[in-house]
Design a protein around this motif. Structure first.
Motif, mmCIF file in Angstrom:
data_model
loop_
_atom_site.group_PDB
_atom_site.id
_atom_site.type_symbol
_atom_site.label_atom_id
_atom_site.label_comp_id
_atom_site.label_asym_id
_atom_site.label_seq_id
_atom_site.Cartn_x
_atom_site.Cartn_y
_atom_site.Cartn_z
ATOM 1 N N GLY A 99 0.794 -1.214 0.000
ATOM 2 C CA GLY A 99 0.000 0.000 0.000
ATOM 3 C C GLY A 99 0.830 1.268 0.000
ATOM 4 O O GLY A 99 2.076 1.237 -0.010
ATOM 5 N N TYR A 100 0.117 2.395 0.021
ATOM 6 C CA TYR A 100 0.750 3.711 0.049
ATOM 7 C C TYR A 100 -0.075 4.631 0.933
ATOM 8 O O TYR A 100 -1.321 4.648 0.838
ATOM 9 N N ASN A 101 0.596 5.400 1.795
ATOM 10 C CA ASN A 101 -0.040 6.394 2.654
ATOM 11 C C ASN A 101 0.445 7.794 2.307
ATOM 12 O O ASN A 101 1.596 7.981 1.888
ATOM 13 N N TYR A 102 -0.426 8.772 2.534
ATOM 14 C CA TYR A 102 -0.037 10.171 2.390
ATOM 15 C C TYR A 102 -0.644 10.932 3.557
ATOM 16 O O TYR A 102 -1.864 10.955 3.736
ATOM 17 N N GLN A 103 0.230 11.549 4.377
ATOM 18 C CA GLN A 103 -0.228 12.227 5.585
ATOM 19 C C GLN A 103 -0.328 13.720 5.367
ATOM 20 O O GLN A 103 0.586 14.362 4.842
ATOM 21 N N ILE A 104 -1.465 14.299 5.762
ATOM 22 C CA ILE A 104 -1.704 15.740 5.739
ATOM 23 C C ILE A 104 -2.116 16.141 7.151
ATOM 24 O O ILE A 104 -3.249 15.903 7.566
ATOM 25 N N GLY A 105 -1.194 16.736 7.898
ATOM 26 C CA GLY A 105 -1.501 17.031 9.297
ATOM 27 C C GLY A 105 -1.723 15.740 10.058
ATOM 28 O O GLY A 105 -0.887 14.838 10.042
ATOM 29 N N TRP A 106 -2.861 15.649 10.728
ATOM 30 C CA TRP A 106 -3.172 14.424 11.464
ATOM 31 C C TRP A 106 -3.853 13.377 10.587
ATOM 32 O O TRP A 106 -3.947 12.208 10.957
ATOM 33 N N ALA A 107 -4.343 13.765 9.400
ATOM 34 C CA ALA A 107 -5.093 12.855 8.526
ATOM 35 C C ALA A 107 -4.144 12.051 7.642
ATOM 36 O O ALA A 107 -3.174 12.575 7.105
ATOM 37 N N VAL A 108 -4.452 10.765 7.491
ATOM 38 C CA VAL A 108 -3.659 9.876 6.655
ATOM 39 C C VAL A 108 -4.580 9.236 5.613
ATOM 40 O O VAL A 108 -5.543 8.538 5.965
ATOM 41 N N LEU A 109 -4.291 9.489 4.339
ATOM 42 C CA LEU A 109 -5.036 8.905 3.228
ATOM 43 C C LEU A 109 -4.195 7.800 2.611
ATOM 44 O O LEU A 109 -2.964 7.921 2.529
ATOM 45 N N GLY A 110 -4.840 6.722 2.156
ATOM 46 C CA GLY A 110 -4.058 5.633 1.591
ATOM 47 C C GLY A 110 -4.856 4.698 0.724
ATOM 48 O O GLY A 110 -6.100 4.747 0.678
ATOM 49 N N VAL A 111 -4.149 3.846 0.009
ATOM 50 C CA VAL A 111 -4.731 2.759 -0.772
ATOM 51 C C VAL A 111 -3.954 1.496 -0.422
ATOM 52 O O VAL A 111 -2.762 1.552 -0.098
ATOM 53 N N GLU A 112 -4.651 0.354 -0.498
ATOM 54 C CA GLU A 112 -3.994 -0.905 -0.132
ATOM 55 C C GLU A 112 -4.640 -2.067 -0.875
ATOM 56 O O GLU A 112 -5.852 -2.086 -1.115
#
Length: 267
Positions: A99-112
């Motif tokens: 998978g891959y994560n992308y963090q913006i501040g406290w929020a973490v968006l990702g796909v897996e």
């Protein structure tokens, strides 16, 4: 006389001043102001990046069989909607995820995406209640593989991550209807159906990074594959055109719990 006295005092003063300067020079001169070294900056932890890992777990499926109303393949019954079987299949699973994560501040968006070898087995004796007076039969299911492709949304608390996920799910399974007794009354000694089911999934989990590159996690997933008409063939397979022995509407839902470890690249 006063002039000589004044001259003598001036000479003494000059000599004392010279000695003072010399002493200061011997001691290294005036004290230099202290210097400070800036402490190295602490790089904040970030969940951004690619990762891969492995997992182990267990699962349970709820499987229901319903008569599809086909009189030819339902041994002459064809009673639409009759609940022919209901049972659980349980077992273990093991696999991997990427998978891959992308963090913006406290929020973490990702796909897996993940895939698991599985061994979920379950059966029911005396299924097909409309025929219980004629012969005793059993219905069974074996799920040997499953997986998901999902989007993830999480809340990061430094090295801790709480997340939810949802998306596409698949499972490869085999269903069977062997006659358990009075085999001579059955259409065949074994009727089987093998299929890859597709559906949707939702889940939630917790992940903790115990090192900059490594993390451990625990996760729960629910998968729903809906109801699908399955065609069963006789085993051994008869000569062409290989007609179905029976058809059934089969509904599947699977729940799994997994624990795993991930390695995060580029840190």
């Amino acid at each position: 006389m006063p002039r000589y006295l004044i001259t003598t005092i001036a000479a003494l003063g000059f000599g004392l001043g010279f000695l003072t300067v010399a002493s200061a020079a011997d001691l290294g001169g005036p004290t230099a102001p202290p210097t400070y070294t800036k402490a190295p900056s602490v790089v904040p932890f970030s969940w951004t990046g690619f990762y891969a890992g492995i997992h182990l777990g267990g699962g349970s499926s709820n499987t229901d069989w319903f008569d599809d109303g086909n009189a030819v393949t339902s041994l002459g019954s064809g009673v639409l909607g009759v609940h022919d079987a209901s049972y659980h299949a349980t077992g273990f699973l093991a696999g991997g995820q990427l998978g891959y994560n992308y963090q913006i501040g406290w929020a973490v968006l990702g796909v897996e995406a993940d895939a698991s070898w599985a061994n979920l087995r379950g059966s029911m004796f005396n299924c097909f209640p409309e025929f219980v007076s004629l012969l005793a039969q059993s219905c069974s299911t074996h799920t040997d593989a499953l997986g998901t492709v999902t989007g993830r949304f999480g809340a990061a608390f430094d090295r801790s991550l709480l997340y939810v996920k949802g998306g596409f799910a698949w499972a490869h399974e085999s269903n069977a209807n062997p006659c358990a007794a009075l085999i001579f009354q059955c259409v065949s000694t074994l009727a089987t159906s093998t299929d890859t089911r597709i559906g949707w999934t939702v889940g939630a989990g917790f992940e903790y990074a115990f090192a900059r590159n490594w993390s451990v996690r625990a996760e729960y997933d629910f998968m729903d594959f809906g109801t699908r008409d399955e065609s069963f063939l006789a085993t051994p397979t008869p000569a062409p055109p290989n007609p179905a022995v029976l058809t059934e509407n089969i509904r599947d839902r699977i729940q799994v719990v997994k624990v795993g470890v991930n390695y995060r690249f580029g840190y």
